[in-house]
Design a protein around this motif. Sequence first.
Motif, PDB file in Angstrom:
ATOM      1  N   VAL A  91      -5.503  -1.275  -1.735  1.00  0.00           N
ATOM      2  CA  VAL A  91      -5.466  -0.882  -3.147  1.00  0.00           C
ATOM      3  C   VAL A  91      -6.662   0.008  -3.479  1.00  0.00           C
ATOM      4  CG1 VAL A  91      -5.721  -1.760  -5.514  1.00  0.00           C
ATOM      5  CG2 VAL A  91      -4.109  -2.843  -3.940  1.00  0.00           C
ATOM      6  N   GLU A  92      -7.839  -0.390  -3.021  1.00  0.00           N
ATOM      7  CA  GLU A  92      -9.041   0.402  -3.336  1.00  0.00           C
ATOM      8  C   GLU A  92      -8.945   1.796  -2.718  1.00  0.00           C
ATOM      9  OE1 GLU A  92     -12.336  -2.134  -2.289  1.00  0.00           O
ATOM     10  OE2 GLU A  92     -12.187  -3.214  -4.186  1.00  0.00           O
ATOM     11  N   THR A  93      -8.387   1.899  -1.507  1.00  0.00           N
ATOM     12  CA  THR A  93      -8.220   3.210  -0.873  1.00  0.00           C
ATOM     13  C   THR A  93      -7.213   4.054  -1.662  1.00  0.00           C
ATOM     14  OG1 THR A  93      -8.574   2.102   1.233  1.00  0.00           O
ATOM     15  CG2 THR A  93      -7.714   4.338   1.338  1.00  0.00           C
ATOM     16  N   ALA A  94      -6.097   3.442  -2.045  1.00  0.00           N
ATOM     17  CA  ALA A  94      -5.063   4.181  -2.782  1.00  0.00           C
ATOM     18  C   ALA A  94      -5.585   4.643  -4.140  1.00  0.00           C
ATOM     19  CB  ALA A  94      -3.825   3.321  -2.965  1.00  0.00           C
ATOM     20  N   THR A  95      -6.412   3.825  -4.783  1.00  0.00           N
ATOM     21  CA  THR A  95      -6.907   4.176  -6.116  1.00  0.00           C
ATOM     22  C   THR A  95      -7.817   5.399  -6.092  1.00  0.00           C
ATOM     23  OG1 THR A  95      -7.106   1.782  -6.295  1.00  0.00           O
ATOM     24  CG2 THR A  95      -7.585   2.996  -8.240  1.00  0.00           C
ATOM     25  N   GLU A  96      -8.415   5.674  -4.931  1.00  0.00           N
ATOM     26  CA  GLU A  96      -9.258   6.891  -4.840  1.00  0.00           C
ATOM     27  C   GLU A  96      -8.413   8.146  -5.068  1.00  0.00           C
ATOM     28  OE1 GLU A  96     -11.316   6.804  -1.100  1.00  0.00           O
ATOM     29  OE2 GLU A  96     -12.262   4.894  -1.592  1.00  0.00           O
ATOM     30  N   ILE A  97      -7.115   8.074  -4.706  1.00  0.00           N
ATOM     31  CA  ILE A  97      -6.227   9.227  -4.920  1.00  0.00           C
ATOM     32  C   ILE A  97      -5.360   9.020  -6.159  1.00  0.00           C
ATOM     33  CG2 ILE A  97      -4.321  10.550  -3.887  1.00  0.00           C
ATOM     34  CD1 ILE A  97      -5.472   9.659  -1.150  1.00  0.00           C
ATOM     35  N   ASN A  98      -4.872   7.803  -6.320  1.00  0.00           N
ATOM     36  CA  ASN A  98      -3.967   7.501  -7.437  1.00  0.00           C
ATOM     37  C   ASN A  98      -4.721   6.652  -8.451  1.00  0.00           C
ATOM     38  OD1 ASN A  98      -1.891   6.778  -9.129  1.00  0.00           O
ATOM     39  ND2 ASN A  98      -0.847   5.464  -7.642  1.00  0.00           N
ATOM     40  N   ASP A  99      -5.434   7.316  -9.364  1.00  0.00           N
ATOM     41  CA  ASP A  99      -6.305   6.532 -10.249  1.00  0.00           C
ATOM     42  C   ASP A  99      -5.555   5.814 -11.370  1.00  0.00           C
ATOM     43  OD1 ASP A  99      -5.790   8.654 -11.865  1.00  0.00           O
ATOM     44  OD2 ASP A  99      -7.864   9.357 -12.027  1.00  0.00           O
ATOM     45  N   LYS A 100      -4.241   6.068 -11.494  1.00  0.00           N
ATOM     46  CA  LYS A 100      -3.489   5.317 -12.514  1.00  0.00           C
ATOM     47  C   LYS A 100      -2.989   3.965 -11.983  1.00  0.00           C
ATOM     48  CE  LYS A 100       1.086   7.354 -11.686  1.00  0.00           C
ATOM     49  NZ  LYS A 100       0.734   7.705 -10.297  1.00  0.00           N
ATOM     50  N   LEU A 101      -3.111   3.753 -10.688  1.00  0.00           N
ATOM     51  CA  LEU A 101      -2.585   2.527 -10.081  1.00  0.00           C
ATOM     52  C   LEU A 101      -3.263   1.274 -10.643  1.00  0.00           C
ATOM     53  CD1 LEU A 101      -0.849   1.189  -7.805  1.00  0.00           C
ATOM     54  CD2 LEU A 101      -2.862   1.414  -6.333  1.00  0.00           C
ATOM     55  N   ARG A 102      -2.434   0.320 -11.057  1.00  0.00           N
ATOM     56  CA  ARG A 102      -2.927  -0.997 -11.468  1.00  0.00           C
ATOM     57  C   ARG A 102      -2.295  -2.028 -10.535  1.00  0.00           C
ATOM     58  NH1 ARG A 102      -5.795   1.868 -13.181  1.00  0.00           N
ATOM     59  NH2 ARG A 102      -6.237   2.564 -15.277  1.00  0.00           N
ATOM     60  N   ALA A 103      -3.103  -2.896  -9.975  1.00  0.00           N
ATOM     61  CA  ALA A 103      -2.591  -3.826  -8.968  1.00  0.00           C
ATOM     62  C   ALA A 103      -2.669  -5.272  -9.458  1.00  0.00           C
ATOM     63  CB  ALA A 103      -3.387  -3.667  -7.677  1.00  0.00           C
ATOM     64  N   TYR A 104      -1.620  -6.009  -9.140  1.00  0.00           N
ATOM     65  CA  TYR A 104      -1.512  -7.396  -9.602  1.00  0.00           C
ATOM     66  C   TYR A 104      -1.023  -8.281  -8.461  1.00  0.00           C
ATOM     67  CZ  TYR A 104      -1.386  -4.904 -14.035  1.00  0.00           C
ATOM     68  OH  TYR A 104      -1.674  -4.075 -15.076  1.00  0.00           O
ATOM     69  N   VAL A 105      -1.427  -9.522  -8.508  1.00  0.00           N
ATOM     70  CA  VAL A 105      -0.866 -10.496  -7.581  1.00  0.00           C
ATOM     71  C   VAL A 105      -0.121 -11.551  -8.398  1.00  0.00           C
ATOM     72  CG1 VAL A 105      -3.031 -11.794  -7.468  1.00  0.00           C
ATOM     73  CG2 VAL A 105      -1.368 -12.093  -5.686  1.00  0.00           C
ATOM     74  N   VAL A 106       1.031 -11.964  -7.866  1.00  0.00           N
ATOM     75  CA  VAL A 106       1.766 -13.039  -8.524  1.00  0.00           C
ATOM     76  C   VAL A 106       1.971 -14.156  -7.504  1.00  0.00           C
ATOM     77  CG1 VAL A 106       4.046 -11.982  -8.065  1.00  0.00           C
ATOM     78  CG2 VAL A 106       3.804 -13.695  -9.863  1.00  0.00           C
ATOM     79  N   LEU A 107       1.633 -15.363  -7.918  1.00  0.00           N
ATOM     80  CA  LEU A 107       1.843 -16.512  -7.026  1.00  0.00           C
ATOM     81  C   LEU A 107       3.308 -16.911  -7.106  1.00  0.00           C
ATOM     82  CD1 LEU A 107      -1.431 -18.519  -7.734  1.00  0.00           C
ATOM     83  CD2 LEU A 107      -0.849 -17.180  -5.683  1.00  0.00           C
ATOM     84  N   ASN A 108       3.951 -16.966  -5.948  1.00  0.00           N
ATOM     85  CA  ASN A 108       5.381 -17.288  -5.873  1.00  0.00           C
ATOM     86  C   ASN A 108       5.584 -18.433  -4.882  1.00  0.00           C
ATOM     87  OD1 ASN A 108       8.183 -17.057  -6.248  1.00  0.00           O
ATOM     88  ND2 ASN A 108       8.376 -15.676  -4.488  1.00  0.00           N
TER      89      ASN A 108
END
Length: 237
Positions: A149-166
């Motif tokens: 996620v941190e690597t992708a955000t360097e290029i895609n700064d709109k990315l918001r990442a979430y985790v959901v417990l399933n």
Amino acid sequence: MISYHYLFDSKILSIVIYKGNLNMIILIGGEKGGPGKTTLATNLAVMRTKETNDLLLMDTDQQQTASFWCSTREDNKVFPRVASIQKLDKAVRSEALALKEKYKDIIIDAGGRDSAELRGGLLVADKAIFPLRPSQFDLWTFGRINTLVETATEINDKLRAYVVLNQASTNPSVKEVEEAKSFILEFPSIKLLNIVISERIIFRRAAISGMSVTEYRPEDPKATEEMRTFYNEVFND
Ligand SMILES: Nc1ncnc2c1ncn2[C@@H]1O[C@H](COP(=O)(O)OP(=O)(O)OP(=O)(O)O)[C@@H](O)[C@H]1O
Ligand SMILES: [Mg+2]
């Protein structure tokens, strides 16, 4: 969806207002097999299709589980139809960008490993959702997800990442959820969704019928409620 209809110059003028964010690419991914990516992607796809009728489910997993689910849905004549497409490798990124103009939302179901599809999807997604089972084996993958996620955000700064417990245990004596929550909070780049989705048999029954848990009968009201809360956190927050 809220529709308003006006009589204007003897023509009906319809104004349609969609609740929540518009034009989102939502990637459901992870680094481990089986936490429920396809299950949550297909459930969200049904609920979003019912609300906007303008959703594309993009299956980017070579196992094609989401595509098989769509075929089962068609064979069983379950409506509404969920629009779907399969894309692999670099086409995930390019097609998602192109198709974003044609569909209000795209849900990308990525496979259970670090792949070109997962990385390509992270570069175009507005939101990435990572389902995790609250067990230690799944949590051990979380550091790598965080790095992706941190690597992708360097290029895609709109990315918001979430985790959901399933697939959380419904047995109150099992304390895994609390342990998982405190573990996840140590990673500031990925937000923990409030909803915890429990392990319930209806998820498997609905899946093999090409349905979402909100459609399957007899209904499991707790599963329906959890999916609605999850849907609202993804689309309306
Ligand atoms: N909340 C739940 N309760 C019960 N069963 C569930 C739940 N979520 C998923 N499952 C079941 O767990 C299994 C794995 O789910 P699914 O195929 O969605 O995982 P996945 O992350 O997409 O796996 P893969 O990495 O292979 O793509 C399926 O049998 C599914 O029905
Ligand atoms: Mg899957």
